[in-house]
Design a protein around this motif. Sequence first.
Motif, PDB file in Angstrom:
ATOM      1  N   PHE A 166     -22.422  19.883 -12.682  1.00  0.00           N
ATOM      2  CA  PHE A 166     -21.848  18.535 -12.775  1.00  0.00           C
ATOM      3  C   PHE A 166     -20.563  18.407 -11.950  1.00  0.00           C
ATOM      4  CE2 PHE A 166     -19.479  20.888 -15.831  1.00  0.00           C
ATOM      5  CZ  PHE A 166     -18.247  20.277 -15.926  1.00  0.00           C
ATOM      6  N   LEU A 167     -19.953  19.540 -11.625  1.00  0.00           N
ATOM      7  CA  LEU A 167     -18.684  19.514 -10.887  1.00  0.00           C
ATOM      8  C   LEU A 167     -18.880  19.202  -9.402  1.00  0.00           C
ATOM      9  CD1 LEU A 167     -16.988  22.574 -12.590  1.00  0.00           C
ATOM     10  CD2 LEU A 167     -16.285  20.191 -12.796  1.00  0.00           C
ATOM     11  N   ASN A 168     -20.117  18.945  -8.995  1.00  0.00           N
ATOM     12  CA  ASN A 168     -20.386  18.488  -7.637  1.00  0.00           C
ATOM     13  C   ASN A 168     -20.368  16.963  -7.533  1.00  0.00           C
ATOM     14  OD1 ASN A 168     -21.025  21.102  -6.295  1.00  0.00           O
ATOM     15  ND2 ASN A 168     -22.665  21.165  -7.804  1.00  0.00           N
ATOM     16  N   MET A 169     -20.240  16.286  -8.667  1.00  0.00           N
ATOM     17  CA  MET A 169     -20.262  14.822  -8.695  1.00  0.00           C
ATOM     18  C   MET A 169     -18.837  14.283  -8.641  1.00  0.00           C
ATOM     19  SD  MET A 169     -23.178  14.503 -11.670  1.00  0.00           S
ATOM     20  CE  MET A 169     -23.198  12.710 -11.671  1.00  0.00           C
ATOM     21  N   ASP A 170     -18.647  13.227  -7.857  1.00  0.00           N
ATOM     22  CA  ASP A 170     -17.300  12.688  -7.630  1.00  0.00           C
ATOM     23  C   ASP A 170     -16.565  12.368  -8.924  1.00  0.00           C
ATOM     24  OD1 ASP A 170     -17.521  12.916  -4.914  1.00  0.00           O
ATOM     25  OD2 ASP A 170     -18.082  10.823  -4.570  1.00  0.00           O
ATOM     26  N   GLU A 171     -17.249  11.756  -9.880  1.00  0.00           N
ATOM     27  CA  GLU A 171     -16.576  11.353 -11.126  1.00  0.00           C
ATOM     28  C   GLU A 171     -15.961  12.549 -11.833  1.00  0.00           C
ATOM     29  OE1 GLU A 171     -17.436   9.256 -15.468  1.00  0.00           O
ATOM     30  OE2 GLU A 171     -19.067   9.440 -14.000  1.00  0.00           O
ATOM     31  N   MET A 224     -18.946  29.513 -13.397  1.00  0.00           N
ATOM     32  CA  MET A 224     -19.621  30.738 -13.001  1.00  0.00           C
ATOM     33  C   MET A 224     -20.796  30.458 -12.073  1.00  0.00           C
ATOM     34  SD  MET A 224     -19.522  32.892 -16.595  1.00  0.00           S
ATOM     35  CE  MET A 224     -20.132  34.405 -15.844  1.00  0.00           C
ATOM     36  N   SER A 225     -21.363  29.263 -12.150  1.00  0.00           N
ATOM     37  CA  SER A 225     -22.473  28.889 -11.272  1.00  0.00           C
ATOM     38  C   SER A 225     -22.457  27.381 -11.086  1.00  0.00           C
ATOM     39  CB  SER A 225     -23.817  29.339 -11.872  1.00  0.00           C
ATOM     40  OG  SER A 225     -24.075  28.642 -13.083  1.00  0.00           O
ATOM     41  N   LYS A 252     -18.124  26.821  -3.884  1.00  0.00           N
ATOM     42  CA  LYS A 252     -16.777  27.288  -3.576  1.00  0.00           C
ATOM     43  C   LYS A 252     -15.763  26.529  -4.421  1.00  0.00           C
ATOM     44  CE  LYS A 252     -16.415  24.096   0.344  1.00  0.00           C
ATOM     45  NZ  LYS A 252     -16.153  23.965   1.794  1.00  0.00           N
ATOM     46  N   SER A 253     -14.538  27.024  -4.433  1.00  0.00           N
ATOM     47  CA  SER A 253     -13.473  26.381  -5.205  1.00  0.00           C
ATOM     48  C   SER A 253     -13.074  25.061  -4.553  1.00  0.00           C
ATOM     49  CB  SER A 253     -12.261  27.307  -5.297  1.00  0.00           C
ATOM     50  OG  SER A 253     -12.588  28.495  -5.997  1.00  0.00           O
ATOM     51  N   ASN A 254     -12.594  24.143  -5.387  1.00  0.00           N
ATOM     52  CA  ASN A 254     -12.182  22.815  -4.916  1.00  0.00           C
ATOM     53  C   ASN A 254     -10.969  22.369  -5.716  1.00  0.00           C
ATOM     54  OD1 ASN A 254     -11.885  20.165  -4.123  1.00  0.00           O
ATOM     55  ND2 ASN A 254     -13.844  19.456  -4.951  1.00  0.00           N
ATOM     56  N   ASP A 255      -9.770  22.588  -5.167  1.00  0.00           N
ATOM     57  CA  ASP A 255      -8.520  22.229  -5.825  1.00  0.00           C
ATOM     58  C   ASP A 255      -8.413  22.958  -7.160  1.00  0.00           C
ATOM     59  OD1 ASP A 255      -6.066  21.058  -6.227  1.00  0.00           O
ATOM     60  OD2 ASP A 255      -6.834  19.052  -6.598  1.00  0.00           O
ATOM     61  N   ARG A 256      -8.522  22.259  -8.287  1.00  0.00           N
ATOM     62  CA  ARG A 256      -8.402  22.898  -9.603  1.00  0.00           C
ATOM     63  C   ARG A 256      -9.750  23.378 -10.141  1.00  0.00           C
ATOM     64  NH1 ARG A 256      -3.420  21.964 -12.053  1.00  0.00           N
ATOM     65  NH2 ARG A 256      -2.072  20.501 -10.936  1.00  0.00           N
ATOM     66  N   ILE A 257     -10.804  23.203  -9.385  1.00  0.00           N
ATOM     67  CA  ILE A 257     -12.128  23.716  -9.744  1.00  0.00           C
ATOM     68  C   ILE A 257     -12.296  25.068  -9.053  1.00  0.00           C
ATOM     69  CG2 ILE A 257     -14.615  23.346  -9.562  1.00  0.00           C
ATOM     70  CD1 ILE A 257     -13.976  20.313  -9.485  1.00  0.00           C
TER      71      ILE A 257
END
Length: 296
Positions: A222-227, A249-250, A254-259
């Motif tokens: 879900f962390l690939n979605m803009d919202e 973990m999956s 790659k990392s994205n700021d605080r992700i």
Amino acid sequence: MGKELDYRVFIEDTYNKAWKSEYTIEIQRKRTDSDNALKAARLYAQRKAIDKTFVDALLTYYPDVSEKEIWGALAMAHKLNVANLDEFGIDSNKQQAVFEACLSAHQSWIKSSGHSFERYISNIDDDKLKKNEIRFILQSELTDMVKKKKLANTDEDIHGLNAWGKDFDLYAIQTIHGDTHVFGCIQSKTSIRDRVGRDVTFSRNAMDGLFWSVGVTLDGDFLNMDEFIHMVNGGGSYPANGWHGMYAMSGVEKSNDRIYKVDDKLDIFVDHAILAAKQFISDRRLLNNEWKASNK
């Protein structure tokens, strides 16, 4: 018992008849039997069946049968239609029992797997954590430590942990010269997409209380979605970040700021916990929502 059975049978029959009628009409209108057309027709017919059945059931049974009971029976009729157990040759008289058994098994897995993932995090064996006397503890252990007054946190901290402590799954604690204090609040989910909108509020409570607040997820798709990216990092309709860090973990490449993309040892998570513990001790005032471990 007879009346209760009546309304459930009425709802199931009404739903199925309405669905078949609407589905047939929609298929004829589309004049195609492609998979997409069949799927769209099925969804359309289900929506129409829900609308008609709810109104007809209210007109027929309310107020003798409550709206809640009617809605519950309608929910089951719809779920059985979606499951389409006829396709598997299951007798219609047994379909509800089969569906409820499968649902119970699914819910059991969600609960058991979630608790297992929490234990996985709490059992991280890392020399850096041991050197800094840091542990990740379960919510039940926190409750016991608060009850037995084993924490060196301030009264204000304890009040906060008592007020919203159950909103988190694990806690980061550190022991210094024999005194143990909580410095971090952790949400751990195998997948938190369905609950993340609620969890972000809990996280902000912790950050407002100057605790390190993070999330760890097994499936971060879900962390690939803009919202959800904005929910974590800030942006879009979210004026500020919702966590100090979200560790996946999956699901992310790659990392994205605080992700942060982490491996099975959660090395980045461990390193950030140590940095947060040091910030908590050196100048906790800076451990607000703007604090970021990767800048240290």
